[in-house]
Design a protein around this motif. Structure first.
Motif, short mmCIF file in Angstrom:
data_model
loop_
_atom_site.label_atom_id
_atom_site.label_comp_id
_atom_site.label_asym_id
_atom_site.label_seq_id
_atom_site.Cartn_x
_atom_site.Cartn_y
_atom_site.Cartn_z
N THR A 105 0.80 -1.23 0.00
CA THR A 105 0.00 0.00 0.00
C THR A 105 0.83 1.28 0.00
O THR A 105 0.29 2.37 -0.21
N GLY A 109 1.68 6.63 -0.78
CA GLY A 109 0.58 5.73 -0.44
C GLY A 109 0.20 5.89 1.02
O GLY A 109 0.20 6.99 1.58
N THR A 132 -1.98 4.57 11.32
CA THR A 132 -1.81 4.63 9.86
C THR A 132 -1.25 5.99 9.47
O THR A 132 -1.74 7.03 9.93
#
Length: 610
Positions: free
Chosen positions: A81, A118, A175
């Motif tokens: 990702t 990303g 994240t």
């Protein structure tokens, strides 16, 4: 128990203590506030002994490097990702040109992870375990982070993130999107010192920049070697600098304890101390890879520590704590399973009580190397150095434990005799500095007696080589030091035969050199020694065998890990690194062999194509 390969780790240092971080981003070894202090993370030796991991969730490809001219580590995680970059370092404080590197080290480990493109999910686990895993500290939230307290230690983990506490563990997931960064600082204080204050994100970034600038300033000022393998030599110089305990100038043999020389065996020693025997080679390596000032600082500390001992004893103690401590009594930590189950895990080192006559030569060799820096030597040091030479002259006939610290009956090791010869050779050359003209005749006569005895009793007709001990037929790599210290030219027929015998009969399938193959009282067999392989390359270079020396050198450096670090040994069957890591002696050997090969290449430049 820990199963990660030793080569999986990279070194962080603030020139006072050290940490090891895995390729996956886990700090599995950290001692505060000194190299030989009790650990706060020791998963390296037992899964339950503490760690601080920061890893990307899911599969990833990992690459890493030290940022140019520094010991600041950058690890890059490529995930499905996105891509994340983790920067790890130990803070050295604000560093000005001309100041000593690490003089202002605050006792702080810094980590910053950023998403380059990303998005990347990161999992953090923080499990401090004080005193080699014995103490599970209390954790509680404070403004700007998490405090840990247990026994004599207080740690503050600073972060802007929410860090959920589960008993003595912090576990969090977060994240990062492209352009986002999370920064962390781990600060140490003794429990009785002033209260810690959390670091802001800006302060952490500034400290990382200061540390990077400090390493680069030091490297630019001190590292001038321009020969072959320049980057490796400079990197090894920085590793040796990272091993220096800045308050005293002492240099540890390695920042770890009990990483085994044989998996599952008992050759597991604590190397977080300073050996006098390393002095001459260390100083020579610092001279090549750093600067005379760094070498002089190490000598100044070492002479003081050893001289103190000479006042109380007719012999020299062979090793000391980084603060100059003498009592390094050894004990076993039975609660730790050891790396890959290799027990016992030891702290302290019983070798401090051994007798090793070689240190007389190593100490005086360091004085000869630093002659230009010692013109104003004080009277007490001068008298001590004269006593060192006198001790070598008086004791050279006696047996000892030798350079390899054999834990058996004393023997007449050839290397010990050699270094007593070196002690007197250096003392004679330093007569003006030592102001001891009345001793020159006696020293000269004894030097010749040692030489005659070594040539008569150290040579084996059966082995067709100089051997481990008087009357022995066993090869020993330490005989390679005979041409390196100037006892015999490497072109001497007997010396050439010895070099060839070691290259042919004391090596493994990789072409790496064993210390020796003779029984030594241990049931397990050790690996090949990288230092000894560099000694072979060094001796071959002195013999004018430049191509062979290069080949030997490159066989050894092939076992450096992906960030250029070497352990003590290599497993002959698997090629895996073994022993305490990183190992100063291996990096010292690299530097000195590279220098010898560069000098030999210059003298035969017309025939060298590389």
């Amino acid at each position: 128990m820990s199963n990660l390969p030793i080569a999986d780790y990279a070194l962080l240092s603030d020139c006072r203590s050290a940490a090891l971080v895995s390729r996956a981003g886990s700090i599995d070894w950290l001692c505060f506030p000194r190299f030989d202090g009790p650990s706060v993370f020791a998963r390296l030796l037992d899964d339950q002994a503490g760690h601080w991991s920061m890893v990307t969730v899911g599969p990833s490809e990992v690459s890493r490097r030290y940022l140019e001219r520094s010991m600041v580590l950058e690890t890059t995680f490529h995930t499905p990702t996105g891509r994340a970059v983790l920067v790890d370092t130990m803070a050295i404080g604000h560093h000005e040109r001309g100041h000593e590197l690490g003089a202002n080290s605050p006792g702080m480990l810094l980590r910053a992870i950023s998403c380059v493109n990303g998005s990347v999910e990161v999992e953090l686990e923080y499990a401090p375990r004080f005193e080699y895993g014995l103490i599970f500290p209390q954790l509680w939230p404070v403004r700007g982070g998490v405090m840990a307290r247990g026994g004599a230690v207080v740690l503050l983990l600073s972060s802007l993130l929410d860090l959920p506490i589960e008993g003595s563990l912090v576990r969090a997931r977060f994240t990062l999107q492209a352009g986002q960064q999370a920064r962390f600082a781990l600060q140490y204080r003794a429990s009785w010192e002033s209260e810690l204050q959390a670091c802001s994100s800006a302060a952490i970034s500034r400290s990382i920049r200061d540390t990077l600038r400090g390493w680069r300033t030091w490297s630019d000022l001190h590292q001038t070697y321009q020969g072959p393998w320049r980057e490796l030599v400079h990197h090894s110089g920085r590793v040796l600098q990272a091993f220096m305990f800045r308050p005293t100038g002492a240099i540890v043999a390695a920042p770890t304890t009990s990483l085994p020389e044989s998996i599952g065996g008992e050759r597991n020693w604590d190397y977080r101390y300073t050996w006098v025997r390393d002095a001459s080679l260390t100083l020579e390596a610092l001279w090549v890879a750093a600067c005379p000032h760094e070498a002089f600082r190490f000598f100044n500390w070492m002479a003081g520590a050893v001289a103190t001992h000479m006042q109380r004893s007719p012999g020299l103690q062979i090793m000391f704590g980084v603060g100059g401590e003498h009592d390094l009594s050894e004990r076993t930590l039975s609660h730790l399973s050891g790396w890959r189950g290799s027990q016992p895990v030891r702290i302290g080192n019983g070798a401090w009580k051994q007798r090793q006559l070689d240190i007389y030569g190593e100490l005086l060799s360091a004085v000869r190397l630093l002659r230009g820096e010692l013109e104003k030597i004080d009277e007490a040091t001068r008298q001590f150095l004269v006593e060192v030479a006198d001790a070598a002259a008086a004791q050279w006939r006696e047996p000892d434990q030798g350079i390899w610290e054999v834990r058996g009956e004393p023997r007449h090791f050839l290397y010990s005799k050699l270094m007593c010869w070196v002690a007197l050779d250096c003392a004679i050359a330093l007569t003006d500095l030592l102001r001891a003209p009345d001793r020159v005749d006696g020293w000269t006569a004894t030097r010749e007696q040692i030489r005659v005895a070594m040539l008569e009793h150290g040579w084996s007709e059966k082995a067709q080589a100089f051997t481990q001990a008087f009357g022995s037929d066993e090869l020993d790599a330490s005989t390679l030091m005979m041409p390196i210290v100037g006892f015999l030219p490497a072109t001497d027929q007997r010396m050439r035969a010895t070099i060839d015998a070691i290259a042919e009969r004391l090596t493994d399938g990789h072409g790496l050199v064993y210390r020796y193959r003779a029984p030594d009282g241990f049931a397990d067999e050790e690996g090949t020694f990288l230092l000894c392989t560099f000694w072979l390359a060094h001796a071959q270079a002195l013999a004018g065998e430049v191509e062979q020396a290069r080949a030997t050198f490159e066989r050894a450096i092939a076992f450096a890990n992906d960030v250029g670090l070497l352990a003590e040994e290599v497993d002959p069957s698997t090629g895996e690194l073994l022993g305490n890591f990183p190992q100063a002696f291996s990096h010292i050997g690299l530097v000195n062999a590279a220098w010898a090969i560069s000098q030999a290449r210059k003298s035969t430049s017309s025939s060298c194509s590389w």
